[in-house]
Design an enzyme around this catalytic site. Sequence first.
Site, mmCIF file in Angstrom:
data_model
loop_
_atom_site.group_PDB
_atom_site.id
_atom_site.type_symbol
_atom_site.label_atom_id
_atom_site.label_comp_id
_atom_site.label_asym_id
_atom_site.label_seq_id
_atom_site.Cartn_x
_atom_site.Cartn_y
_atom_site.Cartn_z
ATOM 1 C CG HIS A 48 -1.950 0.972 1.257
ATOM 2 N ND1 HIS A 48 -1.888 2.132 2.391
ATOM 3 C CD2 HIS A 48 -3.126 1.602 0.369
ATOM 4 C CE1 HIS A 48 -2.949 2.879 2.070
ATOM 5 N NE2 HIS A 48 -3.536 2.554 1.069
ATOM 6 N NE ARG A 49 -1.559 5.946 1.170
ATOM 7 C CZ ARG A 49 -2.488 6.511 2.397
ATOM 8 N NH1 ARG A 49 -1.540 7.292 3.215
ATOM 9 N NH2 ARG A 49 -3.621 6.360 2.591
ATOM 10 C CD GLU A 75 -3.056 2.096 -3.285
ATOM 11 O OE1 GLU A 75 -4.206 2.545 -3.206
ATOM 12 O OE2 GLU A 75 -2.067 2.329 -2.497
ATOM 13 C CG ASP A 77 -3.004 6.632 -3.631
ATOM 14 O OD1 ASP A 77 -3.976 6.155 -3.544
ATOM 15 O OD2 ASP A 77 -2.151 6.496 -2.644
ATOM 16 C CG HIS A 90 -3.483 9.232 0.090
ATOM 17 N ND1 HIS A 90 -4.524 9.926 0.800
ATOM 18 C CD2 HIS A 90 -4.097 8.058 -0.223
ATOM 19 C CE1 HIS A 90 -5.392 9.303 0.942
ATOM 20 N NE2 HIS A 90 -5.551 8.064 0.525
ATOM 21 C CD GLU A 154 -7.324 5.162 -4.411
ATOM 22 O OE1 GLU A 154 -6.672 4.469 -3.609
ATOM 23 O OE2 GLU A 154 -8.450 5.913 -4.157
ATOM 24 C CE LYS A 156 -6.493 8.369 -3.264
ATOM 25 N NZ LYS A 156 -7.262 7.748 -2.364
ATOM 26 C CG ASP A 285 0.168 1.276 5.320
ATOM 27 O OD1 ASP A 285 0.198 1.467 4.089
ATOM 28 O OD2 ASP A 285 -0.934 1.361 5.985
#
Length: 295
Positions: A48-49, A75, A77, A90, A154, A156, A285
């Site tokens: 995640h990120r 992943e 954003d 993000h 992702e 946004k 994370d």
Amino acid sequence: MTTTKLHRIHTVAASAATVLVLSLMLILLSCVTTHEGANGGAITKVAHRGGSLLAPENTLAAFQRGIDEGCDAIELDVHLSRDGRLIVMHDPSLFRTTAVEGYVSQWSAAEIKDLDARASWRGEGEYGVQRVPTLEEVLDLIVRQERHVELQVEIKTDQKDRRYGGIEEAVVNALRSYGLIERTVIISFDFPTLLRVREIEPALRLGALVNRKYLETIGMAGPAAVAASIADLGVEYVAINYAYLSQKLFDEFRRSGLLIGAWTVNNEKDIRRISAMGVDFITSDRPDLLRELLP
Ligand code: G3P
Ligand code: CA
């Protein structure tokens, strides 16, 4: 009734039964194949990120760390800068991760690239200055890896929750130019964004992100209604905050033929519980924990 008539009735009944059994077998087979995840049936481990408890989030250092920890996918954003470049961050606001007031949409990519993306970093480990990456820089990192790494991009919305004009085309073009269409799932809380991506590039896999607001509206009609409304979008994946993933909702997603993901699962107990449900991917994370706990 004559013997011939009886024989004919038996033959017709036997054929109907055979067709029924074959149809049931086909349905069962399609359920099994539809639900095989992107990782050959194993749970896909998603950083995640990049793995924001191990490195400053959404930076090249974090993505490399997530990959080095053995994640199957990273992943990230994306937002659009004032000059139409894809910025990996993000929040729509620059403040939390760079300590500078302003919004991505109001700054040029060159101005954003001058900022240091470590402002929110509180973890262990020293990291030098981390520039805010563009999507292209992350794609370049992915294609330079020795092993196959997948992506969850992702898309946004901006600071007023509006879609960025042209962001879907920009993402698709970037993925095409790095040959990464097949390796990517586009995810979003904004479903019109997903539908637009499908129009532009039908080969891209899509994942609908279900948030609390969605559960408090559509969700009031129950898990079956949530699953049906997501399946109606024609997406392959649904992903949800693990805290909202009940067994009932999981079962309804499965019944609707959806692949299922859960985020952001950061401790051993929850990773074990969510993986035991049989999800297709877990986003964390803590890529190091995923590596330790999942095959
Ligand atoms: O992977 C889905 C997850 O990233 C959605 O939540 O707020 O971390 O982007 P957020
Ligand atoms: Ca995200």
